[in-house]
Design a protein around this motif. Structure first.
Motif, PDB file in Angstrom:
ATOM      1  N   VAL A 182       0.774  -1.241  -0.003  1.00 41.22           N
ATOM      2  CA  VAL A 182       0.077  -0.057   0.173  1.00 41.22           C
ATOM      3  C   VAL A 182       0.888   1.176   0.023  1.00 41.22           C
ATOM      4  N   GLY A 183       0.421   2.262  -0.563  1.00 43.47           N
ATOM      5  CA  GLY A 183       1.087   3.699  -0.326  1.00 43.47           C
ATOM      6  C   GLY A 183       1.403   4.243  -1.562  1.00 43.47           C
ATOM      7  N   ASP A 196      -2.057  -5.737  -4.132  1.00 46.30           N
ATOM      8  CA  ASP A 196      -1.411  -4.366  -4.362  1.00 46.30           C
ATOM      9  C   ASP A 196      -2.539  -3.461  -4.002  1.00 46.30           C
ATOM     10  N   GLU A 242      -8.521  10.261   1.515  1.00 40.57           N
ATOM     11  CA  GLU A 242      -9.760  10.356   1.168  1.00 40.57           C
ATOM     12  C   GLU A 242     -10.823   9.450   1.121  1.00 40.57           C
TER      13      GLU A 242
HETATM   14  O1  PRX Z   1      -0.678   8.327  -5.463  1.00 43.05           O
HETATM   15  C1  PRX Z   1      -1.460   7.244  -4.759  1.00 43.05           C
HETATM   16  C2  PRX Z   1      -0.430   6.328  -3.762  1.00 43.05           C
HETATM   17  O2  PRX Z   1      -0.823   7.305  -2.795  1.00 43.05           O
HETATM   18  C3  PRX Z   1      -1.676   8.265  -2.721  1.00 43.05           C
HETATM   19  C4  PRX Z   1      -2.580   8.357  -1.305  1.00 43.05           C
HETATM   20  O3  PRX Z   1      -1.765   8.832  -0.346  1.00 43.05           O
HETATM   21  P1  PRX Z   1      -2.492   8.936   1.148  1.00 43.05           P
HETATM   22  O4  PRX Z   1      -3.361   9.621   1.221  1.00 43.05           O
HETATM   23  O5  PRX Z   1      -1.294   9.362   2.221  1.00 43.05           O
HETATM   24  O6  PRX Z   1      -2.939   7.180   1.305  1.00 43.05           O
HETATM   25  C5  PRX Z   1      -1.919   6.229   1.433  1.00 43.05           C
HETATM   26  C6  PRX Z   1      -2.368   5.007   1.849  1.00 43.05           C
HETATM   27  C7  PRX Z   1      -3.842   4.617   1.459  1.00 43.05           C
HETATM   28  C8  PRX Z   1      -2.476   8.095  -3.862  1.00 43.05           C
HETATM   29  O7  PRX Z   1      -3.156   9.133  -4.426  1.00 43.05           O
HETATM   30  N1  PRX Z   1      -0.899   5.216  -3.585  1.00 43.05           N
HETATM   31  C9  PRX Z   1      -1.680   4.668  -2.758  1.00 43.05           C
HETATM   32  N2  PRX Z   1      -1.673   3.347  -3.042  1.00 43.05           N
HETATM   33  C10 PRX Z   1      -1.015   2.951  -4.110  1.00 43.05           C
HETATM   34  C11 PRX Z   1      -0.278   4.226  -4.506  1.00 43.05           C
HETATM   35  N3  PRX Z   1       0.102   4.396  -5.917  1.00 43.05           N
HETATM   36  C12 PRX Z   1       0.361   3.139  -6.265  1.00 43.05           C
HETATM   37  N4  PRX Z   1       0.007   2.065  -5.911  1.00 43.05           N
HETATM   38  C13 PRX Z   1      -0.828   1.907  -4.803  1.00 43.05           C
HETATM   39  N5  PRX Z   1      -1.064   0.656  -4.300  1.00 43.05           N
END
Ligand code: PRX
Length: 648
Positions: free
Chosen positions: A386-387, A411, A417
């Motif tokens: 994640v992330g 993944d 949000e």
């Molecule tokens: O760009 C994407 C990336 O993390 C962003 C969201 O960040 P946040 O709000 O801090 O949350 C993170 C944990 C849920 C997204 O807009 N992102 C999150 N998961 C992925 C990802 N990019 C690629 N693959 C993922 N699995």
């Protein structure tokens, strides 16, 4: 393109299969009625005080905007996470806490957790904290962090967790914005053997104008090192718990009452308080947890995220506990005392599902396989990430070395949000492709559009929007509904704009291509370029600055700063170090500047807009193909920049 089928061992016990997924997904999005029926069924996973009769009420028209889920339902989240498990499973471990040092661990049953949550709930009530009041949690990864979240939920207070790695300044700005009444913190935090001065940071934050709203500070005794306690304001956690009883009637909450605020970075301005509500959030966190992690009764689930981030909210605390699943709370870091730690914890507590960030996987991979192979990891059944995007090499290593080839990898793509996961290859529903989030979860309608909002069918790349809604979606930005509408609902009217780009391949599978706005993703942590720029220019030596992301082997994305110094300031190693320290102190160590270029000018258009595209290319070491530079006010700026970057 490499594809990985699910191992037969996993498939034999999986909760779903390709046909079931396809059928239920189709049903969940087919029509408005079937979508509502799907969510009504999912809401049955929750124990309601009053069952909702209205399921969904969404209107993205800006004049009559509303997002409501289960709007006449009533419930209490802490009852769902605790009380309802006491009948059949009172002594099942709710939390397995693994301390920073391997000699420390604690197992807390649902009954014990319930008792402590109730005591803290009563103590907060006695302090005058009640429904709707905000409570800031600034804590390390200790059980008390989860207790505090649930105690807020029990009495209807709205928690806002501030990551313990954030600075006193960041903490203060969140206190001011949320106008909280209470802070719960610890004397100190401990990670990787290093101590962080949490209580001292709280004291400094509470010196800032606008934080007078805080009436009390509850302090968890973690390290026992002496910290100043101020008279009537500060109280010890253990004292308030000891002096409270455990009969704490849960507050009846409407489904649309807020459960928490969580600050996250945007492309402009200060971090925004994302508001999540009670009924929809819980339904979504809980049901996605069951779908994505193929959960079984005796799973031990380990999500390594800190509760300071949304991942920690949804998948350390709320979803596992609401489901009655044992959740691991880990205080430390993967490299302490050695890089074998993750494997040791898996063996020690029989972890069956590991959910972590690509950054951690890359860091472990770099240290070699031997550390991981010190453990046998036989208990592991499923892996998750994640992330941030995961690169194929890291995916392969996670799959082959950590999971010994037998554990599928989910993944998971989502955001602060969205409240919960929106896309992932559900286990045993599809052959996995390294780096792809693959498919939407049930009820979710992702669409790829071009910059004019035209929907792109078939194989295509563009911006990612989500049509319609889902129960876990955010409801507003705390105190700034206008910014909420502008950020998410005006770019593509009628849909939620994610801020991410996405690509659909020939098989119809989805790949996240990264942020399309000025938000960086450093080690899976989200940070706005505007925030770093404003921290930098608050240093007297910096006149103007532009921050862009750059590729970074371990962090995924690193932070690159182009800085124009004020007249009379001299570039030096010392000054660069000082500028970096200044930003880290203003925001927190995650805002480390990985590259600093001191420049005379920034590439600007004639209207004064910085051409970040060029800065990003240079930061990535790409000096050719800089694209159209004809709109630059001064073309020579680029040549100077190239010289500076090349000679660094
Ligand atoms: O760009 C994407 C990336 O993390 C962003 C969201 O960040 P946040 O709000 O801090 O949350 C993170 C944990 C849920 C997204 O807009 N992102 C999150 N998961 C992925 C990802 N990019 C690629 N693959 C993922 N699995």
């Amino acid at each position: 393109m490499k594809k990985f089928p699910t191992s037969s061992e996993f498939a034999a016990q999986a909760n779903t299969n390709p046909e079931k997924y396809a059928q239920l997904y189709q049903q969940s999005i087919e029509s408005d009625e079937s979508n509502e029926a799907f969510w009504a069924k999912r809401a049955e996973l929750v124990d309601w005080i009053k069952k909702p009769t209205k399921i969904k009420n969404i209107n993205y028209d800006l004049d009559n905007f509303k997002i409501k889920w289960f709007e006449d339902g009533e419930l209490n989240v802490s009852v769902n996470c605790l009380d309802r498990h006491l009948v059949d499973n009172p002594y099942k471990p709710a939390i397995i806490w693994e301390g920073d040092h391997p000699s420390l661990h604690k197992i807390i049953s649902f009954k014990e957790l319930h008792s402590e949550v109730c005591r803290l709930g009563n103590a907060m009530r006695k302090m005058g904290v009640g429904k709707g009041d905000r409570v800031v949690l600034y804590l390390p990864m200790v059980p008390e962090a989860v207790v505090s979240m649930l105690a807020c939920a029990r009495i209807g207070a709205v928690h806002t967790v501030v990551f313990g790695g954030f600075s006193a300044e960041s903490l203060a700005s969140r206190i001011v914005d949320s106008q909280a009444k209470l802070v719960i913190t610890a004397d100190e935090g401990v990670r990787g053997g290093r101590y962080s001065p949490l209580k001292t940071n709280v004291d400094r934050a509470l010196d800032v104008d606008g934080t007078e709203c805080i009436e009390k500070v509850i302090v968890v005794h973690r390290t026992g090192n002496s910290v100043p306690m101020s008279g009537r304001r500060d109280v010890w956690y253990h004292t308030v718990i000891d002096n409270s009883n455990e009969d704490c009637p849960p507050e009846t909450m409407n489904a649309e009452d807020p459960l928490f605020l969580l600050y996250t970075s945007g492309s402009t301005g200060k971090p925004k308080g994302v508001v999540h509500t009670t009924g929809g959030y819980l339904t979504y966190a809980l049901s996605t947890f069951r779908d994505v992690f193929d959960v079984k009764e005796d799973d031990v689930f380990w999500c390594t995220a800190d509760v300071g981030w949304i991942t920690g909210h949804s998948y350390v605390t709320y979803a596992p506990l609401a489901n009655g699943t044992t959740t691991i709370v880990f205080e430390g870091v993967p490299q302490y005392p050695t890089w074998a730690r993750i494997g040791q914890i898996i063996d020690k507590h029989d972890v069956s599902i590991l959910y972590t960030a690509p950054t951690a996987i890359r860091a472990m991979m770099k240290e070699g396989d031997a550390y991981v192979r010190e453990s046998n990891r036989e208990s592991l059944r499923l892996l998750g990430t994640v992330g941030e995007p995961i690169n194929p090499e890291a995916w392969d290593w996670y799959h082959n070395v950590v999971g010994e080839g037998r554990c599928p990898i989910v993944d998971t793509w989502w955001q602060t949000e969205t409240g919960g996961i929106l896309m992932a290859p559900l286990p045993n529903s599809v052959d996995m492709k390294p780096g792809a989030a693959m498919n939407p979860l049930y009820g979710i309608k992702p669409v790829i559009v071009d910059s004019d909002g035209v929907e792109l069918e078939d194989a295509a790349a563009g911006n990612l929007i989500i049509k319609d809604g889902w129960p876990g979606q955010m409801r507003t930005i705390y105190g700034d509904h206008k910014r909420f509408l502008e950020t998410y609902y005006t770019t593509y009217p009628g849909s939620y704009f994610t801020g991410d780009g996405a690509m659909r391949d020939e098989d119809g599978h989805l790949w996240i291509t990264g942020r399309v706005d000025d938000v960086l993703n450093v080690s899976g942590h989200r940070i706005g370029t505007a925030e770093i720029e404003s921290a930098l220019v608050s240093h007297p030596a910096a006149a103007e600055t532009a921050i862009v992301g750059m590729p970074h082997e371990l962090k995924g994305q690193g932070i690159c700063a182009y800085i124009i110094l004020r007249n009379g300031e001299e570039d030096s190693e010392r000054l660069r170090g000082e500028l970096n320290r200044h930003v880290r102190a203003e925001i927190g160590p995650i805002a480390n500047l990985d590259a600093i270029y001191i420049v005379d000018a920034l590439p600007k258009t004639r209207s004064g807009k910085i051409m970040r595209r060029i800065l990003r290319k240079l930061a990535a070491g790409e000096f050719d193909g800089l694209g159209d530079t004809s709109t630059l006010a001064e073309a020579s700026v680029v040549d100077d920049l190239i010289k500076t970057v090349k000679s660094a």
